[in-house]
Design a protein around this motif. Structure first.
Motif, PDB file in Angstrom:
ATOM      1  N   ALA A  91      48.368  45.325  21.125  1.00 21.99           N
ATOM      2  CA  ALA A  91      48.020  46.660  21.323  1.00 21.99           C
ATOM      3  C   ALA A  91      48.206  47.371  19.990  1.00 21.99           C
ATOM      4  O   ALA A  91      49.334  47.233  19.489  1.00 21.99           O
ATOM      5  CB  ALA A  91      48.705  47.226  22.575  1.00 21.99           C
ATOM      6  N   CYS A  92      47.235  48.013  19.420  1.00 16.55           N
ATOM      7  CA  CYS A  92      47.312  48.525  18.118  1.00 16.55           C
ATOM      8  C   CYS A  92      47.265  50.134  18.130  1.00 16.55           C
ATOM      9  O   CYS A  92      46.155  50.590  19.059  1.00 16.55           O
ATOM     10  CB  CYS A  92      46.244  48.088  17.106  1.00 16.55           C
ATOM     11  SG  CYS A  92      46.383  46.276  17.079  1.00 16.55           S
ATOM     12  N   LYS A  93      47.745  50.825  17.564  1.00 17.76           N
ATOM     13  CA  LYS A  93      47.679  52.436  17.622  1.00 17.76           C
ATOM     14  C   LYS A  93      47.522  52.807  15.964  1.00 17.76           C
ATOM     15  O   LYS A  93      48.255  52.247  15.357  1.00 17.76           O
ATOM     16  CB  LYS A  93      48.735  53.132  18.084  1.00 17.76           C
ATOM     17  CG  LYS A  93      48.580  54.826  18.097  1.00 17.76           C
ATOM     18  CD  LYS A  93      49.577  55.194  16.789  1.00 17.76           C
ATOM     19  CE  LYS A  93      49.153  56.574  16.811  1.00 17.76           C
ATOM     20  NZ  LYS A  93      50.093  57.207  15.479  1.00 17.76           N
ATOM     21  N   PHE A  94      46.198  53.364  15.667  1.00 21.30           N
ATOM     22  CA  PHE A  94      46.169  53.805  14.324  1.00 21.30           C
ATOM     23  C   PHE A  94      46.299  55.383  14.039  1.00 21.30           C
ATOM     24  O   PHE A  94      45.536  56.237  15.209  1.00 21.30           O
ATOM     25  CB  PHE A  94      44.747  53.424  13.884  1.00 21.30           C
ATOM     26  CG  PHE A  94      44.505  51.821  13.753  1.00 21.30           C
ATOM     27  CD1 PHE A  94      44.907  51.327  12.294  1.00 21.30           C
ATOM     28  CD2 PHE A  94      44.125  51.054  14.734  1.00 21.30           C
ATOM     29  CE1 PHE A  94      44.842  49.914  12.567  1.00 21.30           C
ATOM     30  CE2 PHE A  94      43.976  49.787  14.696  1.00 21.30           C
ATOM     31  CZ  PHE A  94      44.388  49.279  13.415  1.00 21.30           C
ATOM     32  N   GLU A 146      40.655  63.296  19.452  1.00 23.44           N
ATOM     33  CA  GLU A 146      41.160  62.025  19.446  1.00 23.44           C
ATOM     34  C   GLU A 146      39.659  61.269  20.216  1.00 23.44           C
ATOM     35  O   GLU A 146      39.168  60.169  20.097  1.00 23.44           O
ATOM     36  CB  GLU A 146      42.170  61.712  20.487  1.00 23.44           C
ATOM     37  CG  GLU A 146      43.523  61.581  19.735  1.00 23.44           C
ATOM     38  CD  GLU A 146      44.069  63.413  19.450  1.00 23.44           C
ATOM     39  OE1 GLU A 146      45.077  63.292  18.673  1.00 23.44           O
ATOM     40  OE2 GLU A 146      43.477  64.074  19.823  1.00 23.44           O
ATOM     41  N   CYS A 147      39.163  62.444  21.292  1.00 28.92           N
ATOM     42  CA  CYS A 147      38.128  61.764  22.110  1.00 28.92           C
ATOM     43  C   CYS A 147      36.591  61.397  21.089  1.00 28.92           C
ATOM     44  O   CYS A 147      36.117  60.340  21.299  1.00 28.92           O
ATOM     45  CB  CYS A 147      37.817  62.822  22.995  1.00 28.92           C
ATOM     46  SG  CYS A 147      36.057  62.527  24.085  1.00 28.92           S
ATOM     47  N   PHE A 148      36.376  62.289  20.235  1.00 33.93           N
ATOM     48  CA  PHE A 148      35.266  62.135  19.443  1.00 33.93           C
ATOM     49  C   PHE A 148      35.474  60.895  18.323  1.00 33.93           C
ATOM     50  O   PHE A 148      34.733  60.194  18.169  1.00 33.93           O
ATOM     51  CB  PHE A 148      35.055  63.431  18.606  1.00 33.93           C
ATOM     52  CG  PHE A 148      34.672  64.838  19.315  1.00 33.93           C
ATOM     53  CD1 PHE A 148      34.228  64.639  20.488  1.00 33.93           C
ATOM     54  CD2 PHE A 148      35.301  65.797  18.642  1.00 33.93           C
ATOM     55  CE1 PHE A 148      34.086  65.625  21.277  1.00 33.93           C
ATOM     56  CE2 PHE A 148      35.278  67.230  19.567  1.00 33.93           C
ATOM     57  CZ  PHE A 148      34.335  67.081  20.762  1.00 33.93           C
ATOM     58  N   ASN A 149      36.708  60.853  17.853  1.00 34.18           N
ATOM     59  CA  ASN A 149      36.874  59.645  16.998  1.00 34.18           C
ATOM     60  C   ASN A 149      36.927  58.255  17.771  1.00 34.18           C
ATOM     61  O   ASN A 149      36.192  57.407  17.212  1.00 34.18           O
ATOM     62  CB  ASN A 149      38.378  59.963  16.267  1.00 34.18           C
ATOM     63  CG  ASN A 149      38.321  59.648  14.712  1.00 34.18           C
ATOM     64  OD1 ASN A 149      37.320  59.493  14.078  1.00 34.18           O
ATOM     65  ND2 ASN A 149      39.533  59.297  14.196  1.00 34.18           N
ATOM     66  N   PRO A 183      41.100  56.789  23.154  1.00 32.15           N
ATOM     67  CA  PRO A 183      41.495  58.094  22.451  1.00 32.15           C
ATOM     68  C   PRO A 183      42.952  58.138  22.818  1.00 32.15           C
ATOM     69  O   PRO A 183      43.235  58.153  23.928  1.00 32.15           O
ATOM     70  CB  PRO A 183      40.785  59.111  22.911  1.00 32.15           C
ATOM     71  CG  PRO A 183      40.006  58.580  24.259  1.00 32.15           C
ATOM     72  CD  PRO A 183      40.184  56.943  24.264  1.00 32.15           C
ATOM     73  N   GLY A 184      44.009  58.605  21.845  1.00 30.68           N
ATOM     74  CA  GLY A 184      45.426  58.550  22.250  1.00 30.68           C
ATOM     75  C   GLY A 184      45.849  60.079  22.737  1.00 30.68           C
ATOM     76  O   GLY A 184      44.690  61.001  22.667  1.00 30.68           O
ATOM     77  N   PHE A 185      46.904  60.002  23.013  1.00 29.21           N
ATOM     78  CA  PHE A 185      47.188  61.745  23.188  1.00 29.21           C
ATOM     79  C   PHE A 185      46.819  62.352  24.462  1.00 29.21           C
ATOM     80  O   PHE A 185      47.730  63.398  24.797  1.00 29.21           O
ATOM     81  CB  PHE A 185      46.844  62.667  22.106  1.00 29.21           C
ATOM     82  CG  PHE A 185      47.321  64.026  22.041  1.00 29.21           C
ATOM     83  CD1 PHE A 185      48.865  64.224  21.999  1.00 29.21           C
ATOM     84  CD2 PHE A 185      46.680  65.025  21.604  1.00 29.21           C
ATOM     85  CE1 PHE A 185      49.156  65.467  22.022  1.00 29.21           C
ATOM     86  CE2 PHE A 185      46.985  66.412  21.398  1.00 29.21           C
ATOM     87  CZ  PHE A 185      48.446  66.547  21.645  1.00 29.21           C
ATOM     88  N   TYR A 186      46.332  61.921  25.406  1.00 31.06           N
ATOM     89  CA  TYR A 186      46.016  62.626  26.605  1.00 31.06           C
ATOM     90  C   TYR A 186      45.589  61.780  27.759  1.00 31.06           C
ATOM     91  O   TYR A 186      45.271  60.553  27.529  1.00 31.06           O
ATOM     92  CB  TYR A 186      44.778  63.669  26.318  1.00 31.06           C
ATOM     93  CG  TYR A 186      43.495  63.207  26.177  1.00 31.06           C
ATOM     94  CD1 TYR A 186      42.632  62.892  27.413  1.00 31.06           C
ATOM     95  CD2 TYR A 186      43.249  62.715  25.208  1.00 31.06           C
ATOM     96  CE1 TYR A 186      41.252  62.453  27.287  1.00 31.06           C
ATOM     97  CE2 TYR A 186      41.859  62.087  24.921  1.00 31.06           C
ATOM     98  CZ  TYR A 186      40.858  62.125  26.077  1.00 31.06           C
ATOM     99  OH  TYR A 186      39.678  61.693  25.956  1.00 31.06           O
ATOM    100  N   GLY A 187      45.590  62.317  28.825  1.00 30.23           N
ATOM    101  CA  GLY A 187      45.292  61.791  30.238  1.00 30.23           C
ATOM    102  C   GLY A 187      44.885  62.926  31.008  1.00 30.23           C
ATOM    103  O   GLY A 187      44.534  63.761  30.533  1.00 30.23           O
ATOM    104  N   GLY A 195      52.517  62.252  21.101  1.00 34.44           N
ATOM    105  CA  GLY A 195      51.082  61.976  21.001  1.00 34.44           C
ATOM    106  C   GLY A 195      50.355  60.694  21.159  1.00 34.44           C
ATOM    107  O   GLY A 195      50.792  60.002  22.133  1.00 34.44           O
ATOM    108  N   SER A 196      49.771  60.325  20.246  1.00 32.57           N
ATOM    109  CA  SER A 196      49.132  58.791  20.449  1.00 32.57           C
ATOM    110  C   SER A 196      50.106  57.722  20.342  1.00 32.57           C
ATOM    111  O   SER A 196      49.550  56.885  20.713  1.00 32.57           O
ATOM    112  CB  SER A 196      48.024  58.962  19.480  1.00 32.57           C
ATOM    113  OG  SER A 196      47.154  59.989  19.557  1.00 32.57           O
TER     114      SER A 196
END
Length: 450
Positions: free
Chosen positions: A5-8, A116-119, A168-172, A186-187
Protein backbone atom coordinates in the motif's frame (compact mmCIF):
# COMPACT_ATOMS: atom_id res chain seq x y z
CA UNK A 1 0.85 -12.04 -4.45
CA UNK A 2 1.73 -9.91 -1.39
CA UNK A 3 0.66 -6.32 -1.84
CA UNK A 4 2.18 -2.94 -0.99
CA UNK A 5 0.00 0.00 0.00
CA UNK A 6 1.40 3.39 -1.03
CA UNK A 7 0.45 6.85 0.11
CA UNK A 8 1.68 9.90 -1.82
CA UNK A 9 1.69 13.23 0.01
CA UNK A 10 0.90 16.71 -1.26
CA UNK A 11 4.38 17.51 -2.59
CA UNK A 12 4.43 14.18 -4.44
CA UNK A 13 1.23 15.03 -6.34
CA UNK A 14 1.59 18.82 -6.62
CA UNK A 15 1.91 18.92 -10.41
CA UNK A 16 1.74 16.81 -13.54
CA UNK A 17 5.51 16.37 -13.44
CA UNK A 18 5.35 15.04 -9.89
CA UNK A 19 2.43 12.76 -10.68
CA UNK A 20 4.43 11.23 -13.53
CA UNK A 21 7.03 10.30 -10.92
CA UNK A 22 4.24 8.67 -8.93
CA UNK A 23 3.22 6.63 -11.98
CA UNK A 24 6.82 5.48 -12.51
CA UNK A 25 7.13 4.41 -8.88
CA UNK A 26 3.84 2.51 -8.89
CA UNK A 27 4.48 0.79 -12.21
CA UNK A 28 8.02 -0.19 -11.20
CA UNK A 29 6.63 -2.79 -8.77
CA UNK A 30 3.37 -4.64 -9.56
CA UNK A 31 2.85 -5.26 -5.84
CA UNK A 32 2.10 -1.53 -5.44
CA UNK A 33 -1.58 -2.08 -6.12
CA UNK A 34 -3.22 0.13 -3.48
CA UNK A 35 -2.50 3.84 -3.88
CA UNK A 36 -3.70 6.64 -1.57
CA UNK A 37 -3.29 10.24 -2.72
CA UNK A 38 -3.40 13.65 -1.08
CA UNK A 39 -4.56 16.96 -2.51
CA UNK A 40 -1.94 18.79 -4.60
CA UNK A 41 0.56 20.58 -2.37
CA UNK A 42 2.09 23.98 -2.96
CA UNK A 43 4.37 24.28 -5.98
CA UNK A 44 6.03 27.34 -4.44
CA UNK A 45 5.78 29.02 -1.01
CA UNK A 46 3.64 31.89 -2.30
CA UNK A 47 0.95 29.66 -3.79
CA UNK A 48 -2.32 29.33 -1.85
CA UNK A 49 -3.24 25.88 -0.54
CA UNK A 50 -6.11 24.16 -2.34
CA UNK A 51 -7.92 23.49 0.95
CA UNK A 52 -7.59 27.13 2.05
CA UNK A 53 -9.08 28.28 -1.26
CA UNK A 54 -11.98 25.87 -0.86
CA UNK A 55 -12.59 27.08 2.70
CA UNK A 56 -12.67 30.63 1.35
CA UNK A 57 -15.24 29.60 -1.25
CA UNK A 58 -17.41 28.09 1.47
CA UNK A 59 -17.21 31.23 3.64
CA UNK A 60 -18.07 33.46 0.70
CA UNK A 61 -20.98 31.21 -0.29
CA UNK A 62 -22.35 31.35 3.27
CA UNK A 63 -22.27 35.16 3.08
CA UNK A 64 -24.05 35.07 -0.25
CA UNK A 65 -21.12 36.58 -2.15
CA UNK A 66 -19.60 35.49 -5.44
CA UNK A 67 -16.89 32.85 -4.90
CA UNK A 68 -16.08 32.38 -8.58
CA UNK A 69 -12.59 33.90 -8.33
CA UNK A 70 -11.09 31.55 -5.70
CA UNK A 71 -13.01 28.60 -7.12
CA UNK A 72 -11.69 29.45 -10.57
CA UNK A 73 -8.14 29.08 -9.23
CA UNK A 74 -9.03 25.63 -7.83
CA UNK A 75 -10.71 24.61 -11.08
CA UNK A 76 -7.79 25.69 -13.25
CA UNK A 77 -5.28 23.89 -11.01
CA UNK A 78 -6.95 20.52 -11.56
CA UNK A 79 -7.78 21.09 -15.21
CA UNK A 80 -4.15 22.08 -15.81
CA UNK A 81 -2.95 18.82 -14.21
CA UNK A 82 -5.42 16.88 -16.36
CA UNK A 83 -4.30 18.65 -19.56
CA UNK A 84 -0.59 18.23 -18.88
CA UNK A 85 -1.01 14.53 -18.13
CA UNK A 86 -2.96 14.07 -21.35
CA UNK A 87 -5.90 12.23 -19.78
CA UNK A 88 -9.65 12.75 -20.06
CA UNK A 89 -11.45 12.41 -16.75
CA UNK A 90 -14.64 13.38 -14.95
CA UNK A 91 -12.86 15.96 -12.82
CA UNK A 92 -14.56 18.84 -14.65
CA UNK A 93 -17.98 17.45 -13.80
CA UNK A 94 -16.87 16.86 -10.20
CA UNK A 95 -15.75 20.50 -9.96
CA UNK A 96 -19.12 21.67 -11.33
CA UNK A 97 -20.94 19.53 -8.77
CA UNK A 98 -18.79 20.95 -5.98
CA UNK A 99 -19.64 24.52 -7.05
CA UNK A 100 -23.35 23.67 -6.92
CA UNK A 101 -22.93 22.07 -3.50
CA UNK A 102 -21.22 25.23 -2.25
CA UNK A 103 -24.16 27.34 -3.42
CA UNK A 104 -26.61 25.05 -1.61
CA UNK A 105 -24.49 25.03 1.55
CA UNK A 106 -22.05 22.36 2.74
CA UNK A 107 -19.98 21.62 5.83
CA UNK A 108 -16.28 22.29 6.27
CA UNK A 109 -15.38 18.59 6.22
CA UNK A 110 -16.93 18.19 2.77
CA UNK A 111 -15.02 21.23 1.50
CA UNK A 112 -11.73 20.05 3.02
CA UNK A 113 -12.04 16.66 1.32
CA UNK A 114 -12.52 17.86 -2.24
CA UNK A 115 -8.84 18.42 -3.06
CA UNK A 116 -8.07 14.75 -2.39
CA UNK A 117 -11.21 13.68 -4.26
CA UNK A 118 -10.42 15.68 -7.43
CA UNK A 119 -6.79 14.57 -7.48
CA UNK A 120 -7.74 10.91 -7.06
CA UNK A 121 -10.06 11.10 -10.08
CA UNK A 122 -7.16 12.22 -12.29
CA UNK A 123 -4.54 9.86 -10.87
CA UNK A 124 -6.84 6.82 -11.05
CA UNK A 125 -7.34 7.48 -14.75
CA UNK A 126 -3.60 7.92 -15.34
CA UNK A 127 -2.80 4.63 -13.57
CA UNK A 128 -5.66 2.72 -15.15
CA UNK A 129 -6.88 2.01 -11.63
CA UNK A 130 -10.28 1.64 -10.02
CA UNK A 131 -11.31 4.69 -8.00
CA UNK A 132 -12.53 3.75 -4.51
CA UNK A 133 -14.95 6.04 -2.68
CA UNK A 134 -14.02 6.48 1.02
CA UNK A 135 -17.66 7.31 1.77
CA UNK A 136 -18.47 3.66 1.05
CA UNK A 137 -15.47 2.07 2.76
CA UNK A 138 -14.08 4.18 5.62
CA UNK A 139 -16.19 4.93 8.70
CA UNK A 140 -15.04 7.65 11.11
CA UNK A 141 -16.46 7.96 14.62
CA UNK A 142 -17.74 11.18 16.11
CA UNK A 143 -14.38 11.64 17.85
CA UNK A 144 -12.52 11.49 14.53
CA UNK A 145 -11.12 7.96 14.98
CA UNK A 146 -11.37 5.15 12.45
CA UNK A 147 -14.16 2.63 13.10
CA UNK A 148 -12.73 -0.93 12.91
CA UNK A 149 -15.54 -1.92 10.52
CA UNK A 150 -13.60 0.09 7.91
CA UNK A 151 -11.02 -2.69 7.59
CA UNK A 152 -13.68 -5.20 6.57
CA UNK A 153 -15.44 -2.81 4.17
CA UNK A 154 -12.19 -1.81 2.50
CA UNK A 155 -10.86 -5.36 2.33
CA UNK A 156 -13.98 -6.42 0.45
CA UNK A 157 -13.64 -3.50 -1.98
CA UNK A 158 -9.92 -4.14 -2.59
CA UNK A 159 -10.09 -7.94 -2.71
CA UNK A 160 -9.09 -8.41 -6.37
CA UNK A 161 -5.30 -8.76 -6.19
CA UNK A 162 -4.96 -8.46 -9.98
CA UNK A 163 -6.31 -4.90 -10.01
CA UNK A 164 -4.88 -1.54 -8.99
CA UNK A 165 -6.90 0.80 -6.79
CA UNK A 166 -6.70 4.53 -5.98
CA UNK A 167 -8.24 6.09 -2.86
CA UNK A 168 -8.45 9.76 -1.98
CA UNK A 169 -6.98 10.25 1.49
CA UNK A 170 -8.06 12.23 4.53
CA UNK A 171 -11.79 11.47 4.72
CA UNK A 172 -14.56 8.91 5.05
CA UNK A 173 -18.13 9.00 6.30
CA UNK A 174 -19.22 10.06 9.75
CA UNK A 175 -21.96 8.61 11.95
CA UNK A 176 -24.55 10.66 10.03
CA UNK A 177 -23.38 9.35 6.66
CA UNK A 178 -21.91 12.68 5.56
CA UNK A 179 -18.28 13.40 4.70
CA UNK A 180 -16.03 13.50 7.76
CA UNK A 181 -12.30 14.17 7.81
CA UNK A 182 -9.74 12.77 10.22
CA UNK A 183 -8.92 15.25 12.96
CA UNK A 184 -5.17 14.57 12.79
CA UNK A 185 -2.89 12.61 10.49
CA UNK A 186 -4.84 13.23 7.29
CA UNK A 187 -4.07 11.02 4.31
CA UNK A 188 -1.41 9.15 6.31
CA UNK A 189 -4.25 7.52 8.27
CA UNK A 190 -6.08 6.48 5.09
CA UNK A 191 -2.89 4.86 3.82
CA UNK A 192 -2.47 2.94 7.08
CA UNK A 193 -6.10 1.79 7.02
CA UNK A 194 -5.71 0.55 3.43
CA UNK A 195 -2.47 -1.26 4.29
CA UNK A 196 -4.12 -3.06 7.18
CA UNK A 197 -7.24 -3.88 5.16
CA UNK A 198 -5.23 -5.74 2.50
CA UNK A 199 -2.70 -7.18 5.00
CA UNK A 200 0.04 -5.36 3.10
CA UNK A 201 3.64 -6.51 3.08
CA UNK A 202 4.62 -2.90 3.83
CA UNK A 203 3.01 0.53 3.95
CA UNK A 204 5.07 2.94 1.83
CA UNK A 205 4.64 6.59 2.72
CA UNK A 206 6.06 8.71 -0.11
CA UNK A 207 7.00 12.31 0.62
CA UNK A 208 9.76 14.81 -0.22
CA UNK A 209 12.41 13.59 2.25
CA UNK A 210 14.48 10.41 2.26
CA UNK A 211 13.28 9.19 5.64
CA UNK A 212 13.36 10.38 9.22
CA UNK A 213 16.38 12.30 10.50
CA UNK A 214 18.34 11.52 13.65
CA UNK A 215 18.21 15.13 14.86
CA UNK A 216 16.63 18.47 14.05
CA UNK A 217 18.27 19.85 10.87
CA UNK A 218 17.76 23.38 12.20
CA UNK A 219 20.28 22.53 14.94
CA UNK A 220 22.51 19.82 13.49
CA UNK A 221 23.92 20.43 10.04
CA UNK A 222 23.00 17.63 7.62
CA UNK A 223 21.85 15.07 10.22
CA UNK A 224 21.89 11.46 9.12
CA UNK A 225 18.65 9.77 8.05
CA UNK A 226 17.55 6.71 9.99
CA UNK A 227 17.57 3.38 8.22
CA UNK A 228 15.34 1.65 10.77
CA UNK A 229 13.38 2.66 13.86
CA UNK A 230 10.84 0.81 16.00
CA UNK A 231 7.31 2.00 16.65
CA UNK A 232 8.23 2.49 20.33
CA UNK A 233 11.22 4.63 19.43
CA UNK A 234 9.09 6.62 16.98
CA UNK A 235 6.55 7.35 19.70
CA UNK A 236 9.25 8.71 22.00
CA UNK A 237 10.84 10.83 19.27
CA UNK A 238 7.44 12.18 18.23
CA UNK A 239 6.49 13.12 21.79
CA UNK A 240 9.74 15.01 22.19
CA UNK A 241 9.11 17.17 19.15
CA UNK A 242 10.66 15.26 16.24
CA UNK A 243 8.85 15.77 12.94
CA UNK A 244 7.43 12.30 12.32
CA UNK A 245 4.12 10.66 11.45
CA UNK A 246 1.27 11.29 13.86
CA UNK A 247 0.42 8.51 16.32
CA UNK A 248 -3.04 8.01 14.84
CA UNK A 249 -1.47 7.47 11.41
CA UNK A 250 0.70 4.60 12.65
CA UNK A 251 -1.78 2.86 14.94
CA UNK A 252 -3.65 0.77 12.31
CA UNK A 253 -0.45 -0.78 10.94
CA UNK A 254 1.33 -0.92 14.29
CA UNK A 255 -1.48 -3.06 15.72
CA UNK A 256 -1.24 -5.38 12.70
CA UNK A 257 2.57 -5.60 12.78
CA UNK A 258 2.94 -4.06 9.30
CA UNK A 259 6.15 -2.03 8.76
CA UNK A 260 6.12 1.50 7.34
CA UNK A 261 8.69 2.70 4.83
CA UNK A 262 9.16 6.48 4.55
CA UNK A 263 10.36 7.14 0.98
CA UNK A 264 11.28 10.13 -1.21
CA UNK A 265 9.27 10.56 -4.43
CA UNK A 266 12.07 12.69 -5.88
CA UNK A 267 14.77 10.15 -4.95
CA UNK A 268 12.99 6.81 -5.31
CA UNK A 269 16.21 4.78 -5.16
CA UNK A 270 16.91 5.97 -1.61
CA UNK A 271 15.98 3.24 0.90
CA UNK A 272 14.28 5.68 3.27
CA UNK A 273 13.39 4.81 6.85
CA UNK A 274 11.69 1.58 7.89
CA UNK A 275 9.42 1.79 10.94
CA UNK A 276 9.19 -1.72 12.34
CA UNK A 277 7.83 -3.64 15.36
CA UNK A 278 11.33 -4.91 16.15
CA UNK A 279 14.78 -3.97 14.91
CA UNK A 280 16.60 -6.33 12.56
CA UNK A 281 19.52 -8.23 14.04
CA UNK A 282 22.22 -6.27 12.20
CA UNK A 283 20.79 -2.96 13.44
CA UNK A 284 20.54 -4.32 16.98
CA UNK A 285 24.21 -5.27 16.91
CA UNK A 286 25.46 -2.06 15.34
CA UNK A 287 23.49 0.69 17.07
CA UNK A 288 22.27 1.94 20.40
CA UNK A 289 20.53 5.24 19.74
CA UNK A 290 17.75 6.00 17.24
CA UNK A 291 17.87 9.76 17.56
CA UNK A 292 18.10 12.93 19.61
CA UNK A 293 14.94 15.01 19.98
CA UNK A 294 13.70 17.74 22.23
CA UNK A 295 11.73 20.92 22.64
CA UNK A 296 11.57 24.09 24.66
CA UNK A 297 8.70 25.60 26.56
CA UNK A 298 8.42 23.64 29.81
CA UNK A 299 8.18 24.73 33.44
CA UNK A 300 9.11 22.71 36.52
CA UNK A 301 7.59 23.06 39.98
CA UNK A 302 10.01 21.77 42.64
CA UNK A 303 8.86 20.71 46.13
CA UNK A 304 10.82 19.53 49.16
CA UNK A 305 9.42 18.09 52.39
CA UNK A 306 11.17 15.91 54.96
CA UNK A 307 9.58 12.46 55.26
CA UNK A 308 7.43 13.15 52.22
CA UNK A 309 7.72 9.46 51.37
CA UNK A 310 5.92 8.55 54.61
CA UNK A 311 2.81 10.62 53.78
CA UNK A 312 0.28 8.36 52.13
CA UNK A 313 -1.33 10.18 49.19
CA UNK A 314 1.19 13.02 49.03
CA UNK A 315 1.82 12.64 45.29
CA UNK A 316 -1.89 12.05 44.64
CA UNK A 317 -2.80 15.34 46.34
CA UNK A 318 0.00 17.17 44.54
CA UNK A 319 -1.06 15.99 41.11
CA UNK A 320 -4.68 16.65 42.03
CA UNK A 321 -3.87 20.37 42.24
CA UNK A 322 -2.78 20.25 38.60
CA UNK A 323 -5.72 18.06 37.56
CA UNK A 324 -8.28 20.45 39.05
CA UNK A 325 -6.92 23.21 36.83
CA UNK A 326 -6.83 21.08 33.70
CA UNK A 327 -3.02 21.06 33.56
CA UNK A 328 -1.45 18.00 31.97
CA UNK A 329 1.62 16.67 33.80
CA UNK A 330 4.44 15.66 31.43
CA UNK A 331 7.02 14.23 33.85
CA UNK A 332 7.30 13.74 37.59
CA UNK A 333 10.86 12.80 38.73
CA UNK A 334 11.24 12.39 42.49
CA UNK A 335 13.51 11.54 45.42
CA UNK A 336 12.81 10.58 49.04
CA UNK A 337 12.15 14.12 50.21
CA UNK A 338 11.60 15.93 46.93
CA UNK A 339 9.46 15.84 43.83
CA UNK A 340 9.44 17.86 40.60
CA UNK A 341 6.42 18.29 38.36
CA UNK A 342 7.13 19.25 34.74
CA UNK A 343 4.39 20.79 32.60
CA UNK A 344 4.14 22.80 29.43
CA UNK A 345 4.89 26.40 30.29
CA UNK A 346 1.86 27.70 28.41
CA UNK A 347 -0.50 25.66 30.60
CA UNK A 348 0.50 27.63 33.71
CA UNK A 349 -0.45 31.01 32.30
CA UNK A 350 -2.81 32.87 34.62
CA UNK A 351 -2.84 30.25 37.38
CA UNK A 352 0.75 29.92 38.69
CA UNK A 353 0.26 31.85 41.94
CA UNK A 354 -3.07 30.19 42.67
CA UNK A 355 -1.57 26.73 42.02
CA UNK A 356 1.41 27.31 44.31
CA UNK A 357 -0.83 28.72 47.08
CA UNK A 358 -3.06 25.65 46.83
CA UNK A 359 -0.05 23.31 47.08
CA UNK A 360 1.43 25.18 50.05
CA UNK A 361 -1.89 25.08 51.88
CA UNK A 362 -2.72 21.42 51.26
CA UNK A 363 0.77 19.84 51.39
CA UNK A 364 2.76 22.25 53.57
CA UNK A 365 6.11 21.69 51.83
CA UNK A 366 9.25 23.16 53.36
CA UNK A 367 10.36 24.62 50.04
CA UNK A 368 8.58 25.33 46.76
CA UNK A 369 10.09 27.05 43.75
CA UNK A 370 9.32 27.28 40.07
CA UNK A 371 11.82 26.82 37.26
CA UNK A 372 9.90 28.97 34.83
CA UNK A 373 11.59 28.03 31.55
CA UNK A 374 13.12 24.66 30.76
CA UNK A 375 14.05 22.69 27.64
CA UNK A 376 13.84 18.90 27.55
CA UNK A 377 16.02 16.64 25.39
CA UNK A 378 15.61 12.89 24.90
CA UNK A 379 18.22 10.38 23.82
CA UNK A 380 16.10 7.55 22.41
CA UNK A 381 17.06 4.00 21.52
CA UNK A 382 16.02 0.38 22.00
CA UNK A 383 19.66 -0.57 22.57
CA UNK A 384 20.17 1.65 25.61
CA UNK A 385 18.80 -0.90 28.09
CA UNK A 386 21.39 -3.51 27.10
CA UNK A 387 24.39 -1.20 26.79
CA UNK A 388 26.66 -0.29 29.69
CA UNK A 389 27.71 3.32 30.16
CA UNK A 390 25.03 5.22 28.20
CA UNK A 391 24.14 7.53 31.08
CA UNK A 392 27.82 8.20 31.73
CA UNK A 393 28.31 9.21 28.11
CA UNK A 394 25.24 11.50 28.19
CA UNK A 395 26.38 13.42 31.23
CA UNK A 396 30.05 13.24 30.36
CA UNK A 397 29.69 14.89 26.98
CA UNK A 398 27.26 17.50 28.31
CA UNK A 399 29.69 18.30 31.11
CA UNK A 400 32.55 18.77 28.64
CA UNK A 401 30.31 21.10 26.64
CA UNK A 402 29.62 23.07 29.84
CA UNK A 403 25.89 22.33 29.73
CA UNK A 404 24.32 22.25 33.19
CA UNK A 405 21.71 19.47 33.56
CA UNK A 406 18.79 20.70 35.68
CA UNK A 407 16.77 17.48 35.75
CA UNK A 408 17.17 13.79 34.78
CA UNK A 409 14.39 11.34 34.01
CA UNK A 410 14.39 7.76 32.72
CA UNK A 411 11.36 5.51 32.35
CA UNK A 412 11.13 1.88 33.43
CA UNK A 413 11.50 0.73 29.83
CA UNK A 414 14.94 2.38 29.61
CA UNK A 415 14.01 3.41 26.08
CA UNK A 416 15.22 6.94 26.65
CA UNK A 417 17.08 9.29 28.92
CA UNK A 418 15.53 12.74 29.27
CA UNK A 419 17.53 15.70 30.51
CA UNK A 420 16.31 19.20 31.28
CA UNK A 421 18.55 22.17 30.47
CA UNK A 422 18.26 25.93 30.37
CA UNK A 423 16.77 27.18 27.06
CA UNK A 424 19.98 28.99 26.18
CA UNK A 425 21.85 25.65 26.39
CA UNK A 426 19.32 23.69 24.31
CA UNK A 427 20.88 23.86 20.83
CA UNK A 428 24.39 23.23 22.16
CA UNK A 429 23.18 20.22 24.15
CA UNK A 430 21.37 18.65 21.17
CA UNK A 431 24.41 19.11 18.91
CA UNK A 432 26.73 17.67 21.58
CA UNK A 433 24.58 14.57 22.13
CA UNK A 434 24.27 14.01 18.39
CA UNK A 435 28.04 14.15 17.96
CA UNK A 436 28.56 11.79 20.89
CA UNK A 437 26.13 9.06 19.85
CA UNK A 438 25.41 9.27 16.14
CA UNK A 439 28.98 9.64 14.89
CA UNK A 440 29.99 6.41 16.62
CA UNK A 441 27.26 4.06 15.43
CA UNK A 442 25.73 2.77 12.20
CA UNK A 443 21.96 2.92 12.81
CA UNK A 444 22.07 5.13 9.72
CA UNK A 445 23.71 3.34 6.81
CA UNK A 446 23.21 6.38 4.61
CA UNK A 447 25.40 9.47 4.28
CA UNK A 448 24.28 12.68 5.96
CA UNK A 449 21.18 14.24 4.39
CA UNK A 450 21.92 16.93 1.85
Amino acid sequence: MPRIACKFGGTSVASAAQIRKVRAIVEEDPRRSVVVVSAPGKRDPKEAKITDLLYLCQEMAEMGTDFSEPFGIVRERFLEIERELGVKTDVGAALDACAEDLRRGVGRDYVASRGECFNAIIIAKLLGAELVDPLETIVISGSGRVDPVSYELLAEKLKDETKRYVLPGFYGRGPDGDVKTFSRGGSDITGAIAARAVKALVYENWTDVSGLLMADPRIVERPRPLLEVTYRELRELSYMGASVMHDEATLPVREAGIPINIRNTNEPSDPGTRIVPELSEDVKLSSVVAGIAGKKGFSMLCLEKTLMNKEVGFTHRLLGAFQRRGINVEHCPSSIDGINVIVERESLKGCTDELIDDIKRSLQPERVHLVDDLALIAVVGEGMSRTIGIAARVFGCLGQAEVNVRVINQGASELNIIVGVAPEDYERAVATLYAEFVSSQSRSLAPPAA
